[in-house]
Design an enzyme around this catalytic site. Structure first.
Site, short mmCIF file in Angstrom:
data_model
loop_
_atom_site.label_atom_id
_atom_site.label_comp_id
_atom_site.label_asym_id
_atom_site.label_seq_id
_atom_site.Cartn_x
_atom_site.Cartn_y
_atom_site.Cartn_z
N ARG A 180 0.84 -1.20 0.00
CA ARG A 180 0.00 0.00 0.00
C ARG A 180 0.88 1.25 0.00
NH1 ARG A 180 -4.53 -0.07 4.46
NH2 ARG A 180 -5.26 1.68 3.22
N CYS A 238 -1.19 5.74 9.27
CA CYS A 238 -1.57 4.48 8.63
C CYS A 238 -2.70 4.80 7.66
CB CYS A 238 -1.96 3.43 9.66
SG CYS A 238 -3.33 3.94 10.74
#
Length: 283
Positions: A180, A238
């Site tokens: 990611r 995050c």
């Protein structure tokens, strides 16, 4: 004349120590915050069996404000968070223990929120619910209301602007999976990649296969290799400020104080004008 200061409360507790504390004269308040990203509430699992006396707390509705421009899990309003904690029996002088499914994400989010709100006596069950080998309870406890009143600001936070600045002048960790960060996949947010200048530091590398945190020496070595040598400010983000709390906890175990960017990537990408970097380099 010098006055001795009490030793700081460890951010972790193991299952045996928790069992002993629960059998003592002043058992801790135990919060069950089991949670899985993108899945229904884990309350049914709680009702099937939980640590005796544990109160279920829902991450999506009690540990976060509704999703929006500030991200998928914005910080809850202090009044709402305080009401949830008091309903769970948390008082200013309570010892609090939090556990989740074992990833440490939701438990660390609760730990961070309580610490940020001024409650210092809170610990995470190392290894989460899977580490508990004692008796289970299926009934729902009705704790006496607590008196805890949040006083936000005890832990540092970042917004989008200060996160971008820290990525240039200090050390900003991206706690998501490496793919990611690199922008190879993005299953949740509209854009893949990372904040320019951020360093990839996936949370999976903070824990052992059984979900327990790695020994302190290993965590120190890991973060030092990533640049956290004590000479610069550190921040973490995050996807939505949940798994990053686990990284903040791991950094605290390693002796590094880190700021949390609560909005994280979901807030960052809500503004199409913010820059995005891809690939393995910091950008």
């Amino acid at each position: 004349m010098t006055t001795s200061q009490p030793a700081p409360v460890s951010p972790l507790i193991d299952a045996d120590t928790l069992a002993t504390a629960l059998a003592g004269p002043r058992p801790p308040v135990v919060l069950d915050v089991r949670y899985r990203l993108g899945q229904p509430s884990r309350r049914p699992a709680y009702l099937e069996g939980h640590v005796p006396g544990a109160v279920f707390v829902d991450l999506d509705t009690q540990l976060a404000a509704p999703p929006g421009p500030r991200g998928r899990h914005p910080l809850p309003e202090p009044g709402d968070f305080g009401a949830a904690m008091r309903a769970a029996g948390v008082s200013a002088d309570s010892q609090v223990v939090v556990y989740d499914d074992g990833q440490g994400w939701a438990a660390a989010r609760t730990w961070w929120l309580l610490r940020w709100s001024g409650h210092s006596a809170v610990r995470v069950l190392d290894g989460g619910f899977p580490s508990w080998t004692g008796a289970l309870e299926t009934g729902v406890p009705a704790p006496a209301a607590g008196d805890f009143v949040p006083r936000p600001g005890a832990l540092p936070t970042l917004d989008a602007g200060s996160a971008a600045e820290l990525a240039r002048t200090g050390l900003l960790f991206d706690a998501r999976a490496g793919e990611r960060y690199r922008g190879e996949v993005e299953p949740i947010d509209p854009v893949g990649g990372h904040i320019p200048g951020a360093v990839s530091a996936p949370t999976a590398e903070n824990v052992l296969p059984d979900g327990r945190f790695r020994p302190v020496a290993e965590l120190r070595a890991r973060f030092a290799d990533l640049g956290a040598d004590g000479d610069q400010a550190v921040g973490v983000y995050c996807g939505s400020g949940v798994s990053a709390a686990q990284e903040v906890l791991a950094l605290e175990l390693a002796g590094v104080r880190a700021a949390l960017y609560p909005g994280s990537w979901s807030e960052w990408t809500a503004d199409s004008g913010r820059p995005v970097a891809t690939g393995a380099e910091r950008g």
